[in-house]
Design a protein around this motif. Structure first.
Motif, mmCIF file in Angstrom:
data_model
loop_
_atom_site.group_PDB
_atom_site.id
_atom_site.type_symbol
_atom_site.label_atom_id
_atom_site.label_comp_id
_atom_site.label_asym_id
_atom_site.label_seq_id
_atom_site.Cartn_x
_atom_site.Cartn_y
_atom_site.Cartn_z
ATOM 1 N N ASN A 35 -8.158 -6.731 3.799
ATOM 2 C CA ASN A 35 -9.377 -6.500 4.241
ATOM 3 C C ASN A 35 -10.601 -7.340 3.461
ATOM 4 N N LYS A 65 -3.025 -6.502 1.400
ATOM 5 C CA LYS A 65 -2.013 -5.291 1.553
ATOM 6 C C LYS A 65 -0.819 -5.394 0.463
ATOM 7 N N GLY A 67 -1.217 -5.377 -2.468
ATOM 8 C CA GLY A 67 -1.464 -4.480 -3.830
ATOM 9 C C GLY A 67 -2.057 -5.361 -4.798
ATOM 10 N N SER A 128 -9.149 0.508 -3.633
ATOM 11 C CA SER A 128 -8.334 1.630 -2.780
ATOM 12 C C SER A 128 -7.784 0.681 -1.559
ATOM 13 N N TYR A 129 -6.690 0.534 -1.846
ATOM 14 C CA TYR A 129 -5.778 -0.423 -1.015
ATOM 15 C C TYR A 129 -5.445 0.512 0.425
ATOM 16 N N GLU A 130 -5.587 1.799 0.439
ATOM 17 C CA GLU A 130 -5.483 2.468 1.729
ATOM 18 C C GLU A 130 -6.805 2.274 2.602
ATOM 19 N N LYS A 131 -7.898 2.303 1.865
ATOM 20 C CA LYS A 131 -8.925 2.124 2.671
ATOM 21 C C LYS A 131 -9.432 0.622 2.757
ATOM 22 N N GLY A 132 -8.966 -0.113 2.020
ATOM 23 C CA GLY A 132 -9.230 -1.568 1.989
ATOM 24 C C GLY A 132 -10.542 -1.945 1.585
#
Length: 200
Positions: A35, A65, A67, A128-132
């Motif tokens: 992102n 993505k 990390g 926050s890799y989940e939220k980008g």
């Protein structure tokens, strides 16, 4: 004797080929998926990581993505295009270290940067890799024990610089408890949306 010389020449040729192969793979462009966000200072003096924007007065980052958190470097034209139509993939050469990755959309000679001293506030960009996205935090002390993350410094006039440099230089910044009114020296490169301070 001739067999020994031939074997030695063959070994040298193989070694040269391996070195060339390794250096060409290092120089090859990579695609980084993630992102694209803009990290900039708002009117109240707060640093924000925004994934919705039409222009960026700070610096572009990619929350990968894979990390990793990357600062994006490119020409002024590339940065304008990125602001108008942010993508989920950025291509370029990757350099740096776990706390200062940079993806170069165009070639860069750091030594041609401008020697500069910058005074401002250091902000940790906790990913926050989940939220980008990232959570910008002005730490109250050293941040070297935190999850690997990137850093920016912003000045009183709102100019934002992504911090990059050797692992030792970044580690020294992370271990320093002072976060406000910090003075750093190095080479500044870039343009709107891609200012980077390479600390020495």
């Amino acid at each position: 004797m001739k067999k020994a010389n031939l074997a030695a020449l063959s070994l040298i040729a193989s070694l040269v080929f391996v070195i060339l192969l390794a250096s060409s793979s290092f120089a090859a462009k990579q695609d980084v998926e993630g992102n694209v966000i803009c990290v900039e200072v708002d009117e109240k003096g707060n640093v924000n990581g925004m994934d919705q924007f039409t222009e960026c007065d700070g610096v572009f980052m990619v929350v990968g993505k894979d990390g990793k958190l990357y600062t994006v470097y490119g020409t002024e034209e590339q940065m304008k295009m990125m602001a108008k139509s942010p993508k989920k993939k950025v291509s370029g050469q990757v350099g740096g270290s776990q706390r200062a990755w940079v993806i170069y959309g165009s070639p860069l000679d750091i030594q041609k940067g401008t020697d500069q001293t910058v005074t401002g506030t250091i902000v940790c960009l906790l990913p926050s890799y989940e939220k980008g996205n990232v959570t910008p935090v002005v730490s109250t002390g050293p941040c070297n024990e935190a999850t690997p993350h990137a850093h920016v410094i912003y000045t009183k006039d709102g100019q934002v610089y992504a911090l990059s440099g050797s692992e030792a230089a970044i580690s020294s910044i992370e271990k320093n408890p002072q976060r406000t009114n910090v003075t750093l020296s190095g080479k500044v490169v870039g343009n709107q949306g891609a200012w980077i301070l390479y600390v020495e």
